[in-house]
Scaffold this motif. Sequence first.
Motif, PDB file in Angstrom:
ATOM      1  N   LYS A  65       0.847  -1.193   0.000  1.00 51.44           N
ATOM      2  CA  LYS A  65       0.000   0.000   0.000  1.00 51.44           C
ATOM      3  C   LYS A  65       0.881   1.241   0.000  1.00 51.44           C
ATOM      4  O   LYS A  65       2.017   1.224   0.491  1.00 51.44           O
ATOM      5  CB  LYS A  65      -0.941   0.011   1.197  1.00 51.44           C
ATOM      6  N   LYS A  66       0.363   2.311  -0.555  1.00 51.82           N
ATOM      7  CA  LYS A  66       1.111   3.555  -0.666  1.00 51.82           C
ATOM      8  C   LYS A  66       1.013   4.331   0.637  1.00 51.82           C
ATOM      9  O   LYS A  66      -0.079   4.571   1.165  1.00 51.82           O
ATOM     10  CB  LYS A  66       0.595   4.377  -1.840  1.00 51.82           C
ATOM     11  N   VAL A  67       2.183   4.735   1.149  1.00 50.04           N
ATOM     12  CA  VAL A  67       2.247   5.438   2.426  1.00 50.04           C
ATOM     13  C   VAL A  67       3.256   6.582   2.343  1.00 50.04           C
ATOM     14  O   VAL A  67       4.070   6.652   1.425  1.00 50.04           O
ATOM     15  CB  VAL A  67       2.660   4.491   3.585  1.00 50.04           C
ATOM     16  N   VAL A  68       3.175   7.465   3.338  1.00 50.27           N
ATOM     17  CA  VAL A  68       4.217   8.458   3.570  1.00 50.27           C
ATOM     18  C   VAL A  68       4.696   8.278   5.010  1.00 50.27           C
ATOM     19  O   VAL A  68       3.912   7.963   5.901  1.00 50.27           O
ATOM     20  CB  VAL A  68       3.733   9.900   3.337  1.00 50.27           C
ATOM     21  N   ILE A  69       5.992   8.441   5.221  1.00 48.28           N
ATOM     22  CA  ILE A  69       6.560   8.310   6.566  1.00 48.28           C
ATOM     23  C   ILE A  69       6.345   9.610   7.326  1.00 48.28           C
ATOM     24  O   ILE A  69       6.675  10.689   6.837  1.00 48.28           O
ATOM     25  CB  ILE A  69       8.076   8.002   6.493  1.00 48.28           C
ATOM     26  N   GLU A 195      22.056   7.495  14.909  1.00 47.25           N
ATOM     27  CA  GLU A 195      21.669   8.832  14.451  1.00 47.25           C
ATOM     28  C   GLU A 195      21.961   9.007  12.958  1.00 47.25           C
ATOM     29  O   GLU A 195      21.168   9.581  12.212  1.00 47.25           O
ATOM     30  CB  GLU A 195      22.412   9.894  15.255  1.00 47.25           C
ATOM     31  N   GLU A 196      23.101   8.473  12.514  1.00 45.55           N
ATOM     32  CA  GLU A 196      23.471   8.588  11.101  1.00 45.55           C
ATOM     33  C   GLU A 196      22.552   7.766  10.207  1.00 45.55           C
ATOM     34  O   GLU A 196      22.134   8.235   9.140  1.00 45.55           O
ATOM     35  CB  GLU A 196      24.925   8.159  10.902  1.00 45.55           C
ATOM     36  N   VAL A 197      22.241   6.537  10.609  1.00 42.73           N
ATOM     37  CA  VAL A 197      21.383   5.710   9.762  1.00 42.73           C
ATOM     38  C   VAL A 197      19.975   6.290   9.715  1.00 42.73           C
ATOM     39  O   VAL A 197      19.301   6.253   8.669  1.00 42.73           O
ATOM     40  CB  VAL A 197      21.360   4.236  10.244  1.00 42.73           C
ATOM     41  N   ARG A 198      19.529   6.864  10.811  1.00 48.76           N
ATOM     42  CA  ARG A 198      18.210   7.513  10.831  1.00 48.76           C
ATOM     43  C   ARG A 198      18.184   8.693   9.858  1.00 48.76           C
ATOM     44  O   ARG A 198      17.219   8.893   9.117  1.00 48.76           O
ATOM     45  CB  ARG A 198      17.891   7.964  12.253  1.00 48.76           C
ATOM     46  N   ALA A 199      19.274   9.477   9.856  1.00 53.72           N
ATOM     47  CA  ALA A 199      19.359  10.613   8.940  1.00 53.72           C
ATOM     48  C   ALA A 199      19.377  10.149   7.490  1.00 53.72           C
ATOM     49  O   ALA A 199      18.746  10.763   6.613  1.00 53.72           O
ATOM     50  CB  ALA A 199      20.612  11.440   9.246  1.00 53.72           C
ATOM     51  N   GLU A 200      20.085   9.034   7.219  1.00 52.82           N
ATOM     52  CA  GLU A 200      20.119   8.487   5.860  1.00 52.82           C
ATOM     53  C   GLU A 200      18.718   8.056   5.421  1.00 52.82           C
ATOM     54  O   GLU A 200      18.300   8.318   4.290  1.00 52.82           O
ATOM     55  CB  GLU A 200      21.074   7.282   5.807  1.00 52.82           C
ATOM     56  N   PHE A 201      18.004   7.383   6.314  1.00 51.18           N
ATOM     57  CA  PHE A 201      16.655   6.910   5.993  1.00 51.18           C
ATOM     58  C   PHE A 201      15.718   8.083   5.728  1.00 51.18           C
ATOM     59  O   PHE A 201      14.940   8.073   4.760  1.00 51.18           O
ATOM     60  CB  PHE A 201      16.122   6.048   7.135  1.00 51.18           C
ATOM     61  N   LEU A 202      15.784   9.095   6.580  1.00 55.12           N
ATOM     62  CA  LEU A 202      14.914  10.258   6.402  1.00 55.12           C
ATOM     63  C   LEU A 202      15.216  10.977   5.093  1.00 55.12           C
ATOM     64  O   LEU A 202      14.308  11.445   4.399  1.00 55.12           O
ATOM     65  CB  LEU A 202      15.062  11.211   7.582  1.00 55.12           C
ATOM     66  N   ALA A 203      16.492  11.069   4.732  1.00 56.37           N
ATOM     67  CA  ALA A 203      16.865  11.707   3.476  1.00 56.37           C
ATOM     68  C   ALA A 203      16.328  10.931   2.278  1.00 56.37           C
ATOM     69  O   ALA A 203      15.920  11.516   1.267  1.00 56.37           O
ATOM     70  CB  ALA A 203      18.385  11.834   3.379  1.00 56.37           C
ATOM     71  N   GLU A 204      16.304   9.600   2.393  1.00 59.91           N
ATOM     72  CA  GLU A 204      15.832   8.745   1.302  1.00 59.91           C
ATOM     73  C   GLU A 204      14.308   8.788   1.147  1.00 59.91           C
ATOM     74  O   GLU A 204      13.784   8.571   0.047  1.00 59.91           O
ATOM     75  CB  GLU A 204      16.258   7.293   1.548  1.00 59.91           C
ATOM     76  N   THR A 205      13.592   9.059   2.248  1.00 64.66           N
ATOM     77  CA  THR A 205      12.132   8.926   2.220  1.00 64.66           C
ATOM     78  C   THR A 205      11.378  10.236   2.311  1.00 64.66           C
ATOM     79  O   THR A 205      10.153  10.249   2.141  1.00 64.66           O
ATOM     80  CB  THR A 205      11.671   8.012   3.382  1.00 64.66           C
ATOM     81  N   VAL A 239      14.354   0.592   0.318  1.00 67.94           N
ATOM     82  CA  VAL A 239      15.144   1.581   1.064  1.00 67.94           C
ATOM     83  C   VAL A 239      16.013   0.919   2.129  1.00 67.94           C
ATOM     84  O   VAL A 239      17.212   1.200   2.245  1.00 67.94           O
ATOM     85  CB  VAL A 239      14.216   2.618   1.730  1.00 67.94           C
ATOM     86  N   VAL A 240      15.427   0.047   2.924  1.00 68.58           N
ATOM     87  CA  VAL A 240      16.165  -0.550   4.040  1.00 68.58           C
ATOM     88  C   VAL A 240      17.201  -1.545   3.522  1.00 68.58           C
ATOM     89  O   VAL A 240      18.307  -1.645   4.071  1.00 68.58           O
ATOM     90  CB  VAL A 240      15.191  -1.222   5.031  1.00 68.58           C
ATOM     91  N   LEU A 241      16.886  -2.270   2.451  1.00 63.59           N
ATOM     92  CA  LEU A 241      17.869  -3.158   1.841  1.00 63.59           C
ATOM     93  C   LEU A 241      19.092  -2.356   1.398  1.00 63.59           C
ATOM     94  O   LEU A 241      20.236  -2.808   1.529  1.00 63.59           O
ATOM     95  CB  LEU A 241      17.256  -3.891   0.649  1.00 63.59           C
ATOM     96  N   GLY A 242      18.861  -1.156   0.890  1.00 63.19           N
ATOM     97  CA  GLY A 242      19.962  -0.295   0.501  1.00 63.19           C
ATOM     98  C   GLY A 242      20.832   0.103   1.676  1.00 63.19           C
ATOM     99  O   GLY A 242      22.065   0.174   1.564  1.00 63.19           O
TER     100      GLY A 242
END
Length: 306
Positions: A65-69, A195-205, A239-242
């Motif tokens: 399903k289509k979502v936004v974080i 903190e870094e991985v969270r920032a990477e995820f937020l930038a991607e999404t 995203v997470v696989l990346g």
Amino acid sequence: MLGIWKDWQPEDPAGGDAYNGADLEDGTEEGGAEGGATAAAAASGTTAAATGPASGTPDDLAQRKKVVITHVSTAFTTFHAQAVDDGPKIEELQRRLREEAKNNPPLPGSYRPKRGDLAMARFSEDGQWYRVRVDKTVNAAESQVLYIDYGNREVLKNGEIAALPMGAAFSSAPPGAKEYAFAFVYPDTDPDTVEEVRAEFLAETADKVLLLKTEYRAPESSLEAATLLVDEGATKKDVVLGLVADGWLFVDTKARRGGRLWKKFNEYKEAQEAAKKNGVSGLLFCCSAASNQPSFPLIVSFFSSS
């Protein structure tokens, strides 16, 4: 790129994480995600195969399903998402709530927050009213609330919390955001890396429509554990696989992986092995998912108001 595998050295092959069929579970999906209809206003649907950094394995897009974080936990173990279908309804509910609060301002001291109450609160960053659930009393003057349509929490003065207005489905409408666990992975315990991985995820999404699929139910939290694809037309990126391939996350070898899940789990495992070989890391490889899994986090920060 920094991550977790820079100084990793191969272990004795005899002591590796070999597949043991006795550890696998039935692959039947539990607790499917709610509201699975496709949003007409979202990006155009496609039947293209989902791909990841080390994989061309087709993914069943029909089950996504289509979502936004709207929120990501500071410990990077859970996230909140809104279904794209629900966006207009959430916006209209917010508009009515603010209109009601403007026309009938809450009387100071007329409401005393109690744990479990559905209420409204004035968010500290923009001064607007949002629906909340009262999590707990912090002291005589303050309470912690959860913004149920977005997923973040904060501690507020009791005067910034008020009873929900009557009518307009303010109390009966379900929460606009749902909390999920990340499927197949867990973060390092080092706060800077998290903190870094969270920032990477937020930038991607950020500001993107994602395709979410519930893979299984996380045994520790009972949350639906999901995977996420960035919906970019014909290209579908996990995203997470990346993040695993870039050496930011560990693959949870204790995660549910039987039946239909084995192929998806293997994509993650292969991405981790490639990250080890490429040395994309800043920390030493440490231990197993079972002993290193962070405790269930208190969700704070990253608030998105539509």
